[in-house]
Scaffold this motif. Sequence first.
Motif, PDB file in Angstrom:
ATOM      1  N   PRO A 259      11.593  20.355  -1.320  1.00 62.12           N
ATOM      2  CA  PRO A 259      11.495  19.288   0.214  1.00 62.12           C
ATOM      3  C   PRO A 259      10.452  17.297  -0.415  1.00 62.12           C
ATOM      4  N   VAL A 260       9.947  17.775  -1.047  1.00 61.83           N
ATOM      5  CA  VAL A 260       8.796  16.135  -1.552  1.00 61.83           C
ATOM      6  C   VAL A 260       9.394  15.544  -2.606  1.00 61.83           C
TER       7      VAL A 260
ATOM      8  N   PRO B 230      -2.180  26.372  -0.462  1.00 62.38           N
ATOM      9  CA  PRO B 230      -0.709  25.332  -0.941  1.00 62.38           C
ATOM     10  C   PRO B 230      -0.373  24.035  -0.503  1.00 62.38           C
ATOM     11  N   VAL B 231      -0.255  23.027  -1.115  1.00 60.49           N
ATOM     12  CA  VAL B 231       0.253  22.358  -0.963  1.00 60.49           C
ATOM     13  C   VAL B 231       0.696  21.259  -2.352  1.00 60.49           C
ATOM     14  N   THR B 232       1.829  20.651  -2.242  1.00 58.14           N
ATOM     15  CA  THR B 232       2.043  19.732  -3.412  1.00 58.14           C
ATOM     16  C   THR B 232       1.019  18.586  -3.185  1.00 58.14           C
ATOM     17  N   PHE B 233       0.181  17.363  -4.727  1.00 57.55           N
ATOM     18  CA  PHE B 233      -0.637  16.532  -3.959  1.00 57.55           C
ATOM     19  C   PHE B 233       0.210  15.049  -3.575  1.00 57.55           C
ATOM     20  N   GLY B 234       1.352  15.305  -4.158  1.00 56.97           N
ATOM     21  CA  GLY B 234       2.786  14.318  -3.547  1.00 56.97           C
ATOM     22  C   GLY B 234       2.933  14.462  -2.530  1.00 56.97           C
ATOM     23  N   HIS B 235       3.270  15.743  -1.464  1.00 61.35           N
ATOM     24  CA  HIS B 235       3.038  16.097  -0.476  1.00 61.35           C
ATOM     25  C   HIS B 235       1.927  15.399   0.101  1.00 61.35           C
TER      26      HIS B 235
ATOM     27  N   LEU C  85       0.515  -0.959   0.200  1.00 57.86           N
ATOM     28  CA  LEU C  85      -0.315   0.169  -0.023  1.00 57.86           C
ATOM     29  C   LEU C  85       0.519   0.979  -0.278  1.00 57.86           C
ATOM     30  N   ALA C  86       2.079   1.444   0.730  1.00 52.82           N
ATOM     31  CA  ALA C  86       2.602   2.037   0.970  1.00 52.82           C
ATOM     32  C   ALA C  86       3.622   2.662  -0.376  1.00 52.82           C
ATOM     33  N   ASP C  87       3.840   1.925  -0.691  1.00 53.03           N
ATOM     34  CA  ASP C  87       3.971   1.696  -2.817  1.00 53.03           C
ATOM     35  C   ASP C  87       3.283   2.097  -3.287  1.00 53.03           C
ATOM     36  N   ALA C  88       2.243   1.657  -3.307  1.00 50.83           N
ATOM     37  CA  ALA C  88       0.976   2.224  -4.086  1.00 50.83           C
ATOM     38  C   ALA C  88       1.427   4.186  -4.502  1.00 50.83           C
ATOM     39  N   LEU C  89       0.874   4.235  -3.010  1.00 52.89           N
ATOM     40  CA  LEU C  89       1.044   5.623  -2.630  1.00 52.89           C
ATOM     41  C   LEU C  89       2.006   6.254  -2.808  1.00 52.89           C
ATOM     42  N   THR C  90       2.703   6.222  -2.619  1.00 51.92           N
ATOM     43  CA  THR C  90       4.666   6.761  -3.576  1.00 51.92           C
ATOM     44  C   THR C  90       4.926   6.685  -5.025  1.00 51.92           C
TER      45      THR C  90
ATOM     46  N   ASN D 215       3.291  13.272  -9.081  1.00 52.04           N
ATOM     47  CA  ASN D 215       3.009  14.020  -8.437  1.00 52.04           C
ATOM     48  C   ASN D 215       3.430  15.656  -7.670  1.00 52.04           C
ATOM     49  N   VAL D 216       4.724  15.351  -8.018  1.00 51.07           N
ATOM     50  CA  VAL D 216       5.885  16.034  -6.554  1.00 51.07           C
ATOM     51  C   VAL D 216       4.975  17.621  -6.967  1.00 51.07           C
TER      52      VAL D 216
END
Length: 467
Positions: free
Chosen positions: A441-442, A159-164, A132-137, A143-144
């Motif tokens: 940083p992301v 605002p944030v990045t969706f990757g974050h 699951l962590a792999d899928a999210l990563t 989406n960095v």
Amino acid sequence: MWGGRFSGGPADALARLSVSVQFDWRLAPYDIAGSRAHARVLAAAGLLDPDELGQMLAALDDLEAACASGEFRPTIDDEDVHTALERGLLERLGTLGGKLRAGRSRNDQVATDLRLYLRDHARGLAVALVELADALTEQAALNVNTAAPGMTHLQHAQPVTFGHWLLAHVQPLLRDLERLRDWDSRAAISPLGSGALAGSSLPLDPAAVAKELGFTAPAPNSMDAVADRDFVAEFLFVTALIGVHLSRLGEEVVLWTSTEFGWVELDDAFATGSSIMPQKKNADIAELARGKSGRLIGGLVTVLTMLKGLPLTYDRDMQEDKEPAFDAIETLGLLLPALAGMISTMTVRVDRLAAATPVGFSLATEVADWLVRRGVPFREAHEITGQLVALCSVRGCELEDLTDDDLKTVSGHLDPSVRNVLTVESALASRTTPGSTGPGPVADQLATVQHKLDSWRQWAVEKVVPR
């Protein structure tokens, strides 16, 4: 196994209440592993001769194969897994099979079996958590640089990045993996050799048994060894917290896929429809993640409540420790792969996220920080920015729509150069500190997470229980 003291068999009502073989049969491979180790220490103590030991080990191997193939199964007359396996051993060895019972009790057997089972299956949970962590990563890596409206109180904040954002869901999974390994270090204590509660007068070697079964040491106190179910309660705490983390992820996916958000589109293979409304596409996996968290929390509460008033040492109440643990493993075994598939195949709507990011004055904090960099105390900067937002609210416009005169009217500290920070791109680019949401940083966080997951992959496939 206990009939010698009694003149007759148990009443049907007692037998039906007492039977546990319908759910503890899954402990059979672990009970047989314990039996092999126990047979060897009996032989080392001179209680089995070499020929008897050879016959015993061969019979246990044969019994294990018969259990695995389904050739040997428990019957309605078997009270529990231990009773069934002793019957199978007696069928193969006759009276010699009865020698294996010397120096041990079902009390230390079941405590050992359950530790072995949970330690083994904790690795399986770790594998699924890593997936699951792999899928999210993987989605985060795509989406960095994707802007998204970060929220507090479910209101647009900054605002944030969706990757974050996606990596924020990986962090608790990493902590869950750490908890599993930390739990395993405490669960790696062998109760076998403690007998019913007092140890044994036979010259056995609990340390040898512990080593053979993959434990780090034998239990230091025989009474605690058979009474302890901390390892079950702690395991269920870890699984309950995993459930909470999955529920929070599920809730966000439900929001992201709603018509109101529209940030994510689920693959057809990981969504469902409606029996009456043809247009529906439902995030059922995410909803089940929310719902099943209650089941996992309930298992923890069940065991803690069962334990809270028990005197030492063994009490039959402890029969209730297994089903919640088995259920937690089965529940997460179903849920984690489904969530991993849903996440890995979903499509992120970058255009919808970009359009939503500046809405709701999410760049207001950029103005306040701009003022701070010009020497304005943050308290005053906060007030000035709040007045800008109030003016925009009255006019129904955004911060970037204000004129130069509007800026001057609100505060002499404001001038047209403030517009340089009134873009999503500048807001994200300014976040350069470790752990923040800027693309740099992301990307660093992404590399760290991938490295950690590689190390967890290795731990998750380690074999605990000897075969």
